[in-house]
Design a protein around this motif. Structure first.
Motif, PDB file in Angstrom:
ATOM      1  N   LEU A   1      29.756  23.235  41.419  1.00 39.44           N
ATOM      2  CA  LEU A   1      31.178  23.249  41.084  1.00 39.44           C
ATOM      3  C   LEU A   1      31.456  22.419  39.829  1.00 39.44           C
ATOM      4  O   LEU A   1      32.341  22.766  39.034  1.00 39.44           O
ATOM      5  N   ALA A   2      30.699  21.345  39.633  1.00 38.28           N
ATOM      6  CA  ALA A   2      30.854  20.541  38.417  1.00 38.28           C
ATOM      7  C   ALA A   2      30.570  21.385  37.184  1.00 38.28           C
ATOM      8  O   ALA A   2      31.298  21.330  36.186  1.00 38.28           O
ATOM      9  N   GLN A   3      29.510  22.169  37.255  1.00 38.35           N
ATOM     10  CA  GLN A   3      29.154  23.024  36.121  1.00 38.35           C
ATOM     11  C   GLN A   3      30.223  24.091  35.883  1.00 38.35           C
ATOM     12  O   GLN A   3      30.619  24.362  34.746  1.00 38.35           O
ATOM     13  N   GLN A   4      30.741  24.692  36.951  1.00 39.16           N
ATOM     14  CA  GLN A   4      31.727  25.760  36.816  1.00 39.16           C
ATOM     15  C   GLN A   4      33.073  25.243  36.302  1.00 39.16           C
ATOM     16  O   GLN A   4      33.793  25.973  35.611  1.00 39.16           O
ATOM     17  N   ASN A   5      33.401  24.012  36.632  1.00 36.27           N
ATOM     18  CA  ASN A   5      34.714  23.473  36.274  1.00 36.27           C
ATOM     19  C   ASN A   5      34.691  22.593  35.028  1.00 36.27           C
ATOM     20  O   ASN A   5      35.646  21.855  34.773  1.00 36.27           O
TER      21      ASN A   5
ATOM     22  N   VAL B   1      26.903  33.489  43.113  1.00 32.50           N
ATOM     23  CA  VAL B   1      26.483  32.109  43.374  1.00 32.50           C
ATOM     24  C   VAL B   1      27.024  31.625  44.714  1.00 32.50           C
ATOM     25  O   VAL B   1      26.289  31.030  45.523  1.00 32.50           O
ATOM     26  N   TRP B   2      28.305  31.884  44.980  1.00 29.95           N
ATOM     27  CA  TRP B   2      28.896  31.388  46.226  1.00 29.95           C
ATOM     28  C   TRP B   2      28.462  32.221  47.427  1.00 29.95           C
ATOM     29  O   TRP B   2      28.367  31.686  48.546  1.00 29.95           O
TER      30      TRP B   2
ATOM     31  N   GLU C   1      33.791  29.298  50.872  1.00 36.15           N
ATOM     32  CA  GLU C   1      34.404  30.582  51.247  1.00 36.15           C
ATOM     33  C   GLU C   1      35.679  30.824  50.434  1.00 36.15           C
ATOM     34  O   GLU C   1      35.934  31.947  49.977  1.00 36.15           O
ATOM     35  N   HIS C   2      36.459  29.775  50.262  1.00 31.75           N
ATOM     36  CA  HIS C   2      37.684  29.905  49.475  1.00 31.75           C
ATOM     37  C   HIS C   2      37.364  30.261  48.022  1.00 31.75           C
ATOM     38  O   HIS C   2      38.028  31.113  47.421  1.00 31.75           O
ATOM     39  N   LEU C   3      36.357  29.621  47.462  1.00 26.63           N
ATOM     40  CA  LEU C   3      35.953  29.924  46.086  1.00 26.63           C
ATOM     41  C   LEU C   3      35.467  31.372  45.971  1.00 26.63           C
ATOM     42  O   LEU C   3      35.791  32.073  44.997  1.00 26.63           O
ATOM     43  N   LEU C   4      34.699  31.820  46.949  1.00 28.19           N
ATOM     44  CA  LEU C   4      34.229  33.209  46.940  1.00 28.19           C
ATOM     45  C   LEU C   4      35.411  34.174  46.981  1.00 28.19           C
ATOM     46  O   LEU C   4      35.455  35.166  46.236  1.00 28.19           O
TER      47      LEU C   4
ATOM     48  N   GLU D   1      23.083  46.981  49.021  1.00 30.75           N
ATOM     49  CA  GLU D   1      24.205  47.019  49.949  1.00 30.75           C
ATOM     50  C   GLU D   1      24.550  45.618  50.427  1.00 30.75           C
ATOM     51  O   GLU D   1      23.683  44.761  50.579  1.00 30.75           O
ATOM     52  N   GLY D   2      25.831  45.404  50.658  1.00 28.64           N
ATOM     53  CA  GLY D   2      26.267  44.126  51.200  1.00 28.64           C
ATOM     54  C   GLY D   2      27.016  43.296  50.183  1.00 28.64           C
ATOM     55  O   GLY D   2      26.760  43.387  48.975  1.00 28.64           O
ATOM     56  N   GLY D   3      27.954  42.491  50.667  1.00 29.85           N
ATOM     57  CA  GLY D   3      28.682  41.556  49.815  1.00 29.85           C
ATOM     58  C   GLY D   3      29.414  42.221  48.683  1.00 29.85           C
ATOM     59  O   GLY D   3      30.058  43.265  48.820  1.00 29.85           O
TER      60      GLY D   3
END
Length: 346
Positions: free
Chosen positions: A194-198, A221-222, A239-242, A284-286
């Motif tokens: 999250l540090a890298q993303q933000n 990633v998430w 989950e919220h970030l995803l 398949e999936g996600g």
């Protein structure tokens, strides 16, 4: 006779030399013992100093407020790097909570409306013309003058979100560098990711500030994080970030959606469409399954859509129909944490 005398004298000399040598060496043993004792005493003193420092660090953090200097912060952060490896997990988490509060107090600035305007104008001019002396500097509060002068020190940053949304923040790198190395793997990975993303803002009031391909990469990633660390204490935040990034990809911001009517796939912004098409070719999936069904829905005509969606959604906005058909989770608008500011959701 003389030969015998010479032998006796030689023997006496040898004895005398051995005695002198022994006498000279005698003080060595006590000296070694003294030096060893002094070294052990120094080690014990250092250990006691570290122990006392770590016992007092929470008190020192509580004393940081909006009158203290970046030097005081840096001193505490150095002490934290010494103490954190010596503490148990609960103590580490407690100090992280105090570190969050410490920076909140440190970065708090009370301004009048005129001072707020001067701050916004000064910071804007500084961003556009960093080499020009700004006329609004004298109108700033003393605290603003100090923080602007020392930004970049002790993980203090000035962040611009557009539309005059300027504010100080603690760099996301702070938790990643000071705390993460000593935490369990699931927590360490979450914070560092999250540090890298933000590092840079994700969005402002008007638009998303990252490309669709980067949004898709963060979704994966998430997804991977939740699969690898299902019992992480940061599971709900992950989950919220995803959900947030999935919403950004398939919908966009409320003020700027990726399509106005979703009448077909060509009504979707081209960059988003290309990214979604690419994702649909995965396993398949996600996110891959969501992309496939998203495109399926866009390719349907009105009659096919009417027959496919549940009756209770036939009069709903088209986005709600797509979200239901493609199983795209909609993030909770009332989620109480901000996950786009720091290395944890605050």
């Amino acid at each position: 006779m003389s030969t015998r005398l010479s032998s006796i004298l030689a023997s006496c000399c040898i004895v005398l030399l051995l005695w002198l040598l022994f006498a000279c060496q005698q003080p060595t043993e006590p000296q070694v013992k003294i030096e060893a004792a002094e070294t052990n005493a120094q080690k014990n003193t250092s250990a006691e100093d570290f122990s006392l420092m770590c016992q007092n660090i929470e008190k020192q953090m509580a004393e940081i407020n909006d009158q203290r200097t970046t030097f005081a912060l840096e001193q505490i952060n150095q002490n934290l790097k010494v103490c954190l490896p010596l503490l148990d997990h609960q103590q580490q988490k407690n100090l992280m909570k105090h570190a969050n509060q410490m920076y909140e107090r440190f970065l708090k600035v009370e301004r009048t409306p005129a001072q707020q305007h001067a701050f916004e104008q000064y910071a804007l001019e500084m961003a556009q013309h960093p080499t020009i002396q700004q006329s609004h500097y004298a109108e700033l509060t003393a605290r603003d003058q100090y923080l602007l002068k020392h930004k970049g020190q002790a993980y203090v940053e000035l962040i611009d979100l557009g539309e005059n949304q300027l504010n100080y923040r603690r760099s996301p790198e702070y938790l990643a560098r000071v705390f993460a190395p000593y935490l369990p793997e699931a927590e360490k990975v979450f914070i560092e990711t999250l540090a890298q993303q933000n590092q840079e803002p994700v969005f402002n009031q008007e638009r998303l500030l990252i490309e669709p391909a980067e949004i898709a990469a963060r979704i994966m990633v998430w997804e991977d994080y939740l699969e690898r660390y299902p019992k992480s204490i940061y599971r709900k935040d992950a989950e919220h970030l995803l959900q947030q990034y999935s919403y950004f990809l398939f919908h966009g911001l409320e003020q700027k959606p990726i399509s106005q009517d979703y009448r077909d796939r060509y009504a979707v912004d081209s960059q988003y469409r290309e990214t979604i098409v690419g994702l649909s070719k995965g396993n398949e999936g996600g996110i891959s399954s969501q992309a496939q069904r998203f495109l399926e829905f866009l390719d349907m005509d009105e009659e096919q859509r009417r027959q496919t969606i549940p009756k209770e959604l036939r009069n709903s906005p088209v986005w709600e129909q797509i979200a239901a058909y493609a199983d795209i989770p909609v993030p909770d608008p009332n989620y109480k944490k901000n996950c786009f500011k720091d290395a944890i959701c605050i």
